[in-house]
Design an enzyme around this catalytic site. Sequence first.
Site, mmCIF file in Angstrom:
data_model
loop_
_atom_site.group_PDB
_atom_site.id
_atom_site.type_symbol
_atom_site.label_atom_id
_atom_site.label_comp_id
_atom_site.label_asym_id
_atom_site.label_seq_id
_atom_site.Cartn_x
_atom_site.Cartn_y
_atom_site.Cartn_z
ATOM 1 N N PRO A 322 45.393 97.657 47.926
ATOM 2 C CA PRO A 322 44.154 97.199 47.313
ATOM 3 C C PRO A 322 44.149 95.740 46.858
ATOM 4 C CG PRO A 322 45.486 98.315 45.671
ATOM 5 C CD PRO A 322 46.284 98.314 46.940
ATOM 6 N N THR A 323 45.291 95.035 46.960
ATOM 7 C CA THR A 323 45.338 93.700 46.352
ATOM 8 C C THR A 323 44.794 92.637 47.302
ATOM 9 O OG1 THR A 323 47.547 93.193 47.154
ATOM 10 C CG2 THR A 323 47.403 94.339 45.038
ATOM 11 N N CYS A 324 44.532 91.448 46.728
ATOM 12 C CA CYS A 324 43.997 90.334 47.503
ATOM 13 C C CYS A 324 45.121 89.510 48.113
ATOM 14 C CB CYS A 324 43.154 89.435 46.615
ATOM 15 S SG CYS A 324 41.775 90.308 45.928
ATOM 16 N N ASP A 325 46.067 90.191 48.739
ATOM 17 C CA ASP A 325 47.189 89.515 49.356
ATOM 18 C C ASP A 325 47.348 90.146 50.726
ATOM 19 O OD1 ASP A 325 49.831 88.883 50.244
ATOM 20 O OD2 ASP A 325 50.340 88.353 48.189
ATOM 21 N N ASN A 366 47.842 91.371 40.380
ATOM 22 C CA ASN A 366 46.395 91.431 40.610
ATOM 23 C C ASN A 366 45.695 92.340 39.583
ATOM 24 O OD1 ASN A 366 44.833 91.427 43.930
ATOM 25 N ND2 ASN A 366 44.878 89.901 42.345
#
Length: 376
Positions: A322-325, A366
């Site tokens: 789910p993270t922005c990475d 995050n």
Amino acid sequence: MIPKIAQFLRDHVPATPCLVLDVDRVEENYRRLKDALPLARVYYAVKANPAAPILSRLTGLDSSFDAASWEEIEACLAAGARPDAISYGNTIKKVAAIKAAHEAGVTMFAFDSEPELLKIAKHAPGARVYCRILVENKGAEWPLSRKFGCELEMARELMVKARELGLDPYGISFHVGSQQTSTAAYEGAIARVAMLFTDLKEAGVKLRMVNLGGGYPVRYRQEVPGIDDFGTAIMGAMTRHFGNDLPEMLIEPGRFLVGDAGVVSAEVVLVSRKGKDDPVRWVYLDIGRFGGLAETEGEAIKYTFRTPHDGGSDGPVTIAGPTCDSTDTLYEKSNYRLPLALDCGDRVELLSTGAYVTSYASQAFNGFRPLAEHYI
Ligand SMILES: *Cc1c(COP(=O)(O)O)cnc(C)c1O
């Protein structure tokens, strides 16, 4: 899935993501391992899952522990382990940690270099030491490469030096890499250790212990040899090389004891496509690389998924966290398929996630809360 875990998930519907781990299964795994290798003393590799309920259960079973830091040693002591049942197995230790371990009564230390040996001699005088050697990691799905261990010739010199420094040159260790699927890896490593034993005996140093490390695999997507196969291969090699003069044997299982005892319960956050006609759906979960699934790096460890729609028609997916990475993509190349009916809000389970998951979860990357844990 373990019925007790399925029952817990049904009854409690815990918030996701979380790990549910059956401590009884850890005990069963411990007993199976002891049956397969009755002559070996078990040093549980704490880093696989350092939860107190696991450490206490293993203490009750008379297990010993392989700790990699002063904090892991403290966790073992807090769980009731005797200090002489703890091996400080990391070859890279801070002086303060060596001192603290020595003062707490820990007597066994690993090393693979002269500077580390000198540190131990100074801050844990008289300790039992064992040298870790480099061995092949072929066959391991999570190899440890060249970070740990030294060449045989160096090990020989350092064990002689250990005695000169007033330490007790106790034995030799190796680690064939984690999730090792080949029994031959242990046989090859034992042959190397036996050569060292012979060389050192000629140099007047009589070693007493072989530490066979960890690596014993659990079943993820693919079948692996059973623990009995490893037991047979290891004992065969030990008797071939040492005959009637068998040294003490230690093993350091991590994954094998806890891996299949745990299940991660997660939620589907989004199912989407990159183009209208793209056959591949992207399935985003509320757990990913930073939430504990670090061993999906390089798609090395391939977990099995359970969904509420299993049995229905399925299609290809890429599975991500789910993270922005963007490195938080779990499986893109491993041909995962999930049911077409899978939708946002569905709960899914990741099987055999008891090892190296909670212990790898980031604190709150995050802003995502670290993985919740339930020991039942
Ligand atoms: C990580 C580790 C282990 C445990 O390995 P598994 O593959 O989980 O059995 C054992 N010994 C050492 C020194 C380790 O670093």
